[in-house]
Design a protein around this motif. Structure first.
Motif, PDB file in Angstrom:
ATOM      1  N   ARG A  56       0.690   8.926  -5.881  1.00 58.41           N
ATOM      2  CA  ARG A  56       0.848  10.322  -5.460  1.00 58.41           C
ATOM      3  C   ARG A  56       1.828  11.060  -6.364  1.00 58.41           C
ATOM      4  O   ARG A  56       1.552  12.171  -6.822  1.00 58.41           O
ATOM      5  CB  ARG A  56       1.329  10.413  -4.019  1.00 58.41           C
ATOM      6  CG  ARG A  56       1.559  11.877  -3.609  1.00 58.41           C
ATOM      7  CD  ARG A  56       2.087  12.033  -2.218  1.00 58.41           C
ATOM      8  NE  ARG A  56       1.098  11.528  -1.278  1.00 58.41           N
ATOM      9  CZ  ARG A  56       1.368  11.254  -0.019  1.00 58.41           C
ATOM     10  NH1 ARG A  56       2.580  11.412   0.446  1.00 58.41           N
ATOM     11  NH2 ARG A  56       0.444  10.802   0.785  1.00 58.41           N
TER      12      ARG A  56
ATOM     13  N   SER B 142      -3.976  11.685  -4.157  1.00 59.89           N
ATOM     14  CA  SER B 142      -3.690  11.181  -2.821  1.00 59.89           C
ATOM     15  C   SER B 142      -4.982  10.987  -2.042  1.00 59.89           C
ATOM     16  O   SER B 142      -6.000  11.592  -2.367  1.00 59.89           O
ATOM     17  CB  SER B 142      -2.778  12.162  -2.075  1.00 59.89           C
ATOM     18  OG  SER B 142      -2.445  11.651  -0.816  1.00 59.89           O
ATOM     19  N   SER B 143      -4.906  10.145  -1.036  1.00 60.16           N
ATOM     20  CA  SER B 143      -6.057   9.910  -0.169  1.00 60.16           C
ATOM     21  C   SER B 143      -5.554   9.671   1.253  1.00 60.16           C
ATOM     22  O   SER B 143      -4.649   8.868   1.466  1.00 60.16           O
ATOM     23  CB  SER B 143      -6.839   8.688  -0.651  1.00 60.16           C
ATOM     24  OG  SER B 143      -7.739   8.264   0.349  1.00 60.16           O
TER      25      SER B 143
ATOM     26  N   GLN C 212      -2.299   2.349   6.437  1.00 60.03           N
ATOM     27  CA  GLN C 212      -0.933   1.901   6.716  1.00 60.03           C
ATOM     28  C   GLN C 212      -0.684   1.836   8.222  1.00 60.03           C
ATOM     29  O   GLN C 212      -0.082   0.884   8.710  1.00 60.03           O
ATOM     30  CB  GLN C 212       0.083   2.830   6.048  1.00 60.03           C
ATOM     31  CG  GLN C 212       0.081   2.740   4.543  1.00 60.03           C
ATOM     32  CD  GLN C 212       0.998   3.756   3.918  1.00 60.03           C
ATOM     33  OE1 GLN C 212       2.194   3.764   4.176  1.00 60.03           O
ATOM     34  NE2 GLN C 212       0.433   4.638   3.098  1.00 60.03           N
TER      35      GLN C 212
ATOM     36  N   TRP D 284      -5.751   5.972   2.457  1.00 65.21           N
ATOM     37  CA  TRP D 284      -4.634   5.066   2.150  1.00 65.21           C
ATOM     38  C   TRP D 284      -3.476   5.260   3.125  1.00 65.21           C
ATOM     39  O   TRP D 284      -2.789   4.307   3.487  1.00 65.21           O
ATOM     40  CB  TRP D 284      -4.147   5.259   0.710  1.00 65.21           C
ATOM     41  CG  TRP D 284      -5.090   4.695  -0.288  1.00 65.21           C
ATOM     42  CD1 TRP D 284      -5.917   5.388  -1.122  1.00 65.21           C
ATOM     43  CD2 TRP D 284      -5.339   3.314  -0.521  1.00 65.21           C
ATOM     44  NE1 TRP D 284      -6.662   4.513  -1.866  1.00 65.21           N
ATOM     45  CE2 TRP D 284      -6.322   3.230  -1.524  1.00 65.21           C
ATOM     46  CE3 TRP D 284      -4.834   2.130   0.013  1.00 65.21           C
ATOM     47  CZ2 TRP D 284      -6.808   2.022  -2.004  1.00 65.21           C
ATOM     48  CZ3 TRP D 284      -5.317   0.921  -0.474  1.00 65.21           C
ATOM     49  CH2 TRP D 284      -6.291   0.873  -1.467  1.00 65.21           C
TER      50      TRP D 284
ATOM     51  N   ILE E 299       0.837  -1.202   0.000  1.00 61.17           N
ATOM     52  CA  ILE E 299       0.000   0.000   0.000  1.00 61.17           C
ATOM     53  C   ILE E 299       0.870   1.248   0.000  1.00 61.17           C
ATOM     54  O   ILE E 299       0.594   2.214  -0.724  1.00 61.17           O
ATOM     55  CB  ILE E 299      -0.983  -0.016   1.190  1.00 61.17           C
ATOM     56  CG1 ILE E 299      -2.053  -1.078   0.955  1.00 61.17           C
ATOM     57  CG2 ILE E 299      -1.614   1.359   1.408  1.00 61.17           C
ATOM     58  CD1 ILE E 299      -2.925  -1.358   2.162  1.00 61.17           C
ATOM     59  N   SER E 300       1.938   1.232   0.781  1.00 56.92           N
ATOM     60  CA  SER E 300       2.840   2.379   0.827  1.00 56.92           C
ATOM     61  C   SER E 300       3.479   2.638  -0.534  1.00 56.92           C
ATOM     62  O   SER E 300       3.528   3.782  -1.006  1.00 56.92           O
ATOM     63  CB  SER E 300       3.924   2.138   1.880  1.00 56.92           C
ATOM     64  OG  SER E 300       4.822   3.214   1.922  1.00 56.92           O
TER      65      SER E 300
ATOM     66  N   ASN F  63       0.749   3.803  -2.950  1.00 59.93           N
ATOM     67  CA  ASN F  63       0.351   5.167  -2.618  1.00 59.93           C
ATOM     68  C   ASN F  63       1.398   6.173  -3.108  1.00 59.93           C
ATOM     69  O   ASN F  63       1.047   7.211  -3.671  1.00 59.93           O
ATOM     70  CB  ASN F  63       0.133   5.291  -1.115  1.00 59.93           C
ATOM     71  CG  ASN F  63      -0.617   6.545  -0.741  1.00 59.93           C
ATOM     72  OD1 ASN F  63      -1.438   7.039  -1.492  1.00 59.93           O
ATOM     73  ND2 ASN F  63      -0.329   7.052   0.444  1.00 59.93           N
TER      74      ASN F  63
END
Length: 179
Positions: free
Chosen positions: A40, A46-47, A54, A50, A32-33, A36
């Motif tokens: 981004r 971006s959100s 993490q 998310w 996810i990182s 993301n």
């Protein structure tokens, strides 16, 4: 096998399953990182959700993985003299640490964190960040993790007492960390 020892080994099996969940949490958080960051910087999107997921996964990794670390005897120790002890000496030190420190602290933290979780659940508390997540799933990890660490501590006490009585075989090998 005594009922207490069966209980201890049952707690161990569940701690191993929680350990698998924790390992998945590390992998999921890393993916996810990376995703993301890619989205981004690649698409300028971006959100906060998310980003928050993490730290939810990090909480799961720590709170569900810690009992397995204790079970595997890989936890942190203040090694002033532990590494120098021979025979059953380390087992007695472990018992004192488990009974005097681990159980009271984990019991207190589980007890204190449960009302906070319950409040967040009942009020359906949300993150104050735009696009943030509901908070109770992350907060549930606190009483669950502390309570399970308490149970794993009981398991370790039962196994060590059984070992001292000659009813259970366990590896008492300790290797002092390189410093």
């Amino acid at each position: 096998m005594s009922k207490l020892l069966k209980f201890a080994l049952g707690v161990d099996r569940i701690s191993e399953q929680f350990g698998h969940v924790a390992a998945f949490g590390v992998l999921a958080a890393a993916l996810i990182s990376a995703g993301n960051a890619f989205i981004r910087y690649g698409f300028d999107i971006s959100s906060n959700g998310w980003l928050e997921i993490q730290w939810y996964l990090f909480a799961a990794t720590v709170m569900l993985g810690a009992p397995l670390v204790l079970k595997l005897n890989e936890h942190v120790r203040v090694d002033l003299f532990y590494g120098k002890l021979k025979g059953k000496g380390p087992v007695y030190v472990d018992l004192v640490g488990l009974v005097v420190f681990l159980l009271p602290v984990m019991g207190m933290l589980a007890w204190l964190s449960f009302p906070l979780f319950l409040k967040m659940l009942l009020t359906n508390e949300m993150s104050s960040n735009a696009g943030g997540l509901i908070r109770w799933p992350a907060m549930l990890l606190l009483p669950l993790g502390f309570a399970w660490m308490f149970l794993q501590g009981l398991s370790e006490i039962i196994k060590r007492v059984s070992y001292l009585q000659g009813k259970f075989e366990m590896n008492t090998h300790y290797e002092k960390p390189v410093q």
